[in-house]
Design an enzyme around this catalytic site. Structure first.
Site, PDB file in Angstrom:
ATOM      1  CG  PHE A  13      -3.852 -17.781  27.746  1.00 38.43           C
ATOM      2  CD1 PHE A  13      -2.641 -17.912  28.418  1.00 38.43           C
ATOM      3  CD2 PHE A  13      -4.888 -17.104  28.393  1.00 38.43           C
ATOM      4  CE1 PHE A  13      -2.457 -17.370  29.692  1.00 38.43           C
ATOM      5  CE2 PHE A  13      -4.725 -16.569  29.668  1.00 38.43           C
ATOM      6  CZ  PHE A  13      -3.508 -16.697  30.317  1.00 38.43           C
ATOM      7  CE1 TYR A  21       5.949  -0.976  23.181  1.00 37.73           C
ATOM      8  CE2 TYR A  21       4.424  -0.746  25.010  1.00 37.73           C
ATOM      9  CZ  TYR A  21       4.652  -0.924  23.662  1.00 37.73           C
ATOM     10  OH  TYR A  21       3.575  -1.047  22.795  1.00 37.73           O
ATOM     11  CB  THR A  78      -9.044  -6.552  33.913  1.00 32.38           C
ATOM     12  OG1 THR A  78      -8.664  -5.180  34.150  1.00 32.38           O
ATOM     13  CG2 THR A  78      -9.807  -7.115  35.095  1.00 32.38           C
ATOM     14  NE  ARG A  79      -2.653  -6.028  30.578  1.00 37.54           N
ATOM     15  CZ  ARG A  79      -2.327  -6.044  31.877  1.00 37.54           C
ATOM     16  NH1 ARG A  79      -3.270  -5.938  32.793  1.00 37.54           N
ATOM     17  NH2 ARG A  79      -1.066  -6.162  32.248  1.00 37.54           N
ATOM     18  NE  ARG A 116      -2.868  -1.521  29.858  1.00 36.45           N
ATOM     19  CZ  ARG A 116      -1.865  -2.344  29.552  1.00 36.45           C
ATOM     20  NH1 ARG A 116      -2.034  -3.288  28.668  1.00 36.45           N
ATOM     21  NH2 ARG A 116      -0.700  -2.197  30.136  1.00 36.45           N
TER      22      ARG A 116
HETATM   23  P1  NAD Z   1       5.170  -6.273  16.396  1.00 36.71           P
HETATM   24  O1  NAD Z   1       6.338  -6.547  17.234  1.00 36.71           O
HETATM   25  O2  NAD Z   1       4.480  -7.436  15.740  1.00 36.71           O
HETATM   26  O3  NAD Z   1       5.509  -5.230  15.257  1.00 36.71           O
HETATM   27  C1  NAD Z   1       6.511  -4.245  15.390  1.00 36.71           C
HETATM   28  C2  NAD Z   1       7.281  -4.180  14.091  1.00 36.71           C
HETATM   29  O4  NAD Z   1       8.284  -3.163  14.189  1.00 36.71           O
HETATM   30  C3  NAD Z   1       8.005  -5.490  13.774  1.00 36.71           C
HETATM   31  O5  NAD Z   1       7.774  -5.848  12.436  1.00 36.71           O
HETATM   32  C4  NAD Z   1       9.488  -5.166  14.043  1.00 36.71           C
HETATM   33  O6  NAD Z   1      10.348  -5.954  13.281  1.00 36.71           O
HETATM   34  C5  NAD Z   1       9.508  -3.691  13.678  1.00 36.71           C
HETATM   35  N1  NAD Z   1      10.612  -2.953  14.300  1.00 36.71           N
HETATM   36  C6  NAD Z   1      11.005  -2.999  15.586  1.00 36.71           C
HETATM   37  N2  NAD Z   1      12.054  -2.172  15.788  1.00 36.71           N
HETATM   38  C7  NAD Z   1      12.301  -1.581  14.584  1.00 36.71           C
HETATM   39  C8  NAD Z   1      13.260  -0.638  14.127  1.00 36.71           C
HETATM   40  N3  NAD Z   1      14.173  -0.101  14.966  1.00 36.71           N
HETATM   41  N4  NAD Z   1      13.246  -0.259  12.821  1.00 36.71           N
HETATM   42  C9  NAD Z   1      12.339  -0.796  11.968  1.00 36.71           C
HETATM   43  N5  NAD Z   1      11.405  -1.696  12.338  1.00 36.71           N
HETATM   44  C10 NAD Z   1      11.392  -2.084  13.630  1.00 36.71           C
HETATM   45  O7  NAD Z   1       4.120  -5.468  17.294  1.00 36.71           O
HETATM   46  P2  NAD Z   1       2.634  -4.989  16.978  1.00 36.71           P
HETATM   47  O8  NAD Z   1       1.765  -5.604  17.995  1.00 36.71           O
HETATM   48  O9  NAD Z   1       2.313  -5.135  15.551  1.00 36.71           O
HETATM   49  O10 NAD Z   1       2.757  -3.444  17.340  1.00 36.71           O
HETATM   50  C11 NAD Z   1       2.855  -2.437  16.350  1.00 36.71           C
HETATM   51  C12 NAD Z   1       2.872  -1.074  17.015  1.00 36.71           C
HETATM   52  O11 NAD Z   1       1.667  -0.891  17.754  1.00 36.71           O
HETATM   53  C13 NAD Z   1       4.027  -0.899  17.997  1.00 36.71           C
HETATM   54  O12 NAD Z   1       4.529   0.416  17.881  1.00 36.71           O
HETATM   55  C14 NAD Z   1       3.372  -1.099  19.342  1.00 36.71           C
HETATM   56  O13 NAD Z   1       4.040  -0.387  20.347  1.00 36.71           O
HETATM   57  C15 NAD Z   1       1.980  -0.560  19.089  1.00 36.71           C
HETATM   58  N6  NAD Z   1       1.021  -1.163  20.012  1.00 36.71           N
HETATM   59  C16 NAD Z   1       0.629  -2.458  19.869  1.00 36.71           C
HETATM   60  C17 NAD Z   1      -0.253  -3.018  20.784  1.00 36.71           C
HETATM   61  C18 NAD Z   1      -0.732  -4.445  20.667  1.00 36.71           C
HETATM   62  O14 NAD Z   1      -1.503  -4.886  21.524  1.00 36.71           O
HETATM   63  N7  NAD Z   1      -0.370  -5.200  19.663  1.00 36.71           N
HETATM   64  C19 NAD Z   1      -0.738  -2.240  21.847  1.00 36.71           C
HETATM   65  C20 NAD Z   1      -0.304  -0.934  21.962  1.00 36.71           C
HETATM   66  C21 NAD Z   1       0.575  -0.392  21.038  1.00 36.71           C
HETATM   67  N1  UDP Z   2      -0.083 -13.085  31.126  1.00 37.79           N
HETATM   68  C1  UDP Z   2      -0.391 -14.322  31.683  1.00 37.79           C
HETATM   69  N2  UDP Z   2       0.141 -15.436  31.105  1.00 37.79           N
HETATM   70  C2  UDP Z   2       0.919 -15.389  30.001  1.00 37.79           C
HETATM   71  C3  UDP Z   2       1.224 -14.119  29.429  1.00 37.79           C
HETATM   72  C4  UDP Z   2       0.702 -12.989  30.033  1.00 37.79           C
HETATM   73  O1  UDP Z   2      -1.115 -14.411  32.668  1.00 37.79           O
HETATM   74  O2  UDP Z   2       1.355 -16.451  29.519  1.00 37.79           O
HETATM   75  C5  UDP Z   2      -0.678 -11.864  31.737  1.00 37.79           C
HETATM   76  C6  UDP Z   2       0.326 -10.741  32.013  1.00 37.79           C
HETATM   77  O3  UDP Z   2       0.929 -10.906  33.282  1.00 37.79           O
HETATM   78  C7  UDP Z   2      -0.591  -9.535  31.939  1.00 37.79           C
HETATM   79  C8  UDP Z   2      -1.637  -9.918  30.913  1.00 37.79           C
HETATM   80  O4  UDP Z   2      -1.574 -11.333  30.789  1.00 37.79           O
HETATM   81  O5  UDP Z   2      -1.227  -9.338  33.183  1.00 37.79           O
HETATM   82  C9  UDP Z   2      -1.386  -9.297  29.545  1.00 37.79           C
HETATM   83  O6  UDP Z   2      -0.048  -9.544  29.181  1.00 37.79           O
HETATM   84  P1  UDP Z   2       0.536  -9.136  27.760  1.00 37.79           P
HETATM   85  O7  UDP Z   2       1.991  -9.403  27.803  1.00 37.79           O
HETATM   86  O8  UDP Z   2      -0.264  -9.788  26.682  1.00 37.79           O
HETATM   87  O9  UDP Z   2       0.226  -7.584  27.615  1.00 37.79           O
HETATM   88  P2  UDP Z   2       0.494  -6.311  28.565  1.00 37.79           P
HETATM   89  O10 UDP Z   2       0.889  -6.753  29.946  1.00 37.79           O
HETATM   90  O11 UDP Z   2       1.558  -5.557  27.893  1.00 37.79           O
HETATM   91  O12 UDP Z   2      -0.820  -5.632  28.571  1.00 37.79           O
END
Ligand code: NAD
Ligand code: UDP
Length: 325
Positions: A202, A156, A221-222, A288
């Protein structure tokens, strides 16, 4: 004005492609674009997204849904592209890591090629994960990050980093209009109940009276951004002048430990759930927090939804979802 006799391809509405449009963030973005008067072509392979996320949009005359995998070329005519396709939760992106990298990298090549042919702007949903386990805090856009290239999160993190490289090379080499958003942890309705991310985990655990799973000591943290704020930021970035390419952080600077998040969820749900401590996943970032000075200055954007308000809305959504299940 559109006349009934005018071929629809001469519609004056902007045609917007949203890849990953049936996912969590994508479905909210599609809804906001339709509200703004645009036509929306939602492209998704339904790996983590669902038709249910866009069910309310299906009867909208300006909404179209296409099942397609962005690792294959796509030939459509649009005026703007938001590239969101990619699983975002660690559980989902580690399920098939090779496909995750292909989605980020080959998907970016395909969508950038489309933007180049059509001469239209393209926005990339990049991520705070490009900073890895950051040695600089809070994270500014000029920080290059601290990413393990061969760990379980690398498919990723490195996929997204390579996608950023492609965006800037298409911009320099072929003058493609790019917008790169680095999105920090976002939450809200339409998160997948089993996607393993901390907010959905959660809340679902609390509503079901199950133990709340804290990974590690819970002191990591997040910074959590409510989805409405994030989508406003993405649209503001797309609407910004051509020289605003990003990368630009979009997130809520409010920083919380996972223990604080768990306490807030327990309190707001009125749950009797207990905390259980489980091993910290490998390469889990310790902290973060976005520095959003650039977004404030260049987009006039800021966050408006405090964590507790966003959690209440998200809890309501999951309560309804679980009741209907
Ligand atoms: P999500 O998994 O809910 O949405 C991703 C979507 O992309 C899904 O509908 C999935 O079916 C589709 N998808 C995956 N692979 C595909 C492919 N090869 N072709 C077509 N469609 C495909 O995730 P999200 O949280 O909505 O994230 C959306 C975007 O934002 C992603 O690119 C993710 O990396 C980025 N992003 C999200 C977060 C977050 O906290 N949610 C943080 C940072 C970046
Ligand atoms: N996390 C947790 N319990 C859970 C799921 C996640 O403590 O059931 C923690 C995880 O280890 C991370 C933070 O929560 O430190 C955020 O995790 P998430 O998968 O939501 O996002 P990312 O790590 O990609 O920021």
């Amino acid at each position: 004005m559109n006349s009934p006799l005018r071929p629809t391809r001469y519609s004056t509405r902007k045609r917007v492609l949203v890849t990953g449009g049936a996912g969590f963030i994508g479905s909210h973005l599609c809804a906001r674009l339709l509200e703004a008067g645009d036509q929306v072509l939602c492209v998704d392979n339904f790996f983590t997204g669902t038709r249910g996320n866009v069910a309310a949009l299906m009867t909208h005359p300006e909404f179209e849904l296409l099942r397609h995998d962005v690792t294959f070329p796509l030939f459509v005519e649009v005026d703007e592209i938001y590239n969101l396709a990619c699983p975002a939760s660690p559980v989902h992106y580690q399920f098939d890591p090779v496909q995750t990298t292909k989605t980020s990298v080959v998907g970016a090549v395909n969508m950038l090629g489309l933007a180049k042919r059509l001469k239209v702007p393209i926005l990339q949903a990049s991520t705070s994960e490009v900073y890895g386990d950051p040695a600089v805090h809070p994270q500014t856009e000029d920080y290059w990050g601290n990413v393990n290239p061969i760990g379980p999160r690398s498919c990723y993190d490195e996929g997204k980093r390579c996608a950023e490289t492609l965006f800037f090379d298409y911009h320099r080499q072929s003058q493609v209009g790019i917008k790169v958003a680095r999105i920090f942890n976002t939450y809200g309705p339409h998160m997948h109940p089993n996607d393993g991310r901390v907010v959905s985990n959660f809340i679902v655990q609390a509503l079901q009276g199950q133990d709340i799973t804290i990974y590690g000591d819970g002191q990591q943290t997040r910074s959590f951004c409510y989805v409405d704020d994030l989508v406003r930021g993405l649209m503001a970035l797309m609407a910004s002048p051509a020289d605003v390419t990003g990368p630009i952080n979009l997130g809520n600077p409010g920083e919380f430990t996972m223990l604080e998040l768990a306490q807030a969820v327990i309190e707001l749900t009125g749950s009797a759930s207990k905390l259980v401590f489980m091993p910290l996943p490998q390469d889990d970032p310790r902290q973060r927090q976005p520095d959003i000075t650039r977004a404030r200055e260049q987009l006039g954007w800021d966050v408006s939804v405090p964590l507790r308000d966003g959690l209440v809305k998200t809890i309501d959504y999951f309560r309804g979802l679980l009741a209907a299940a």
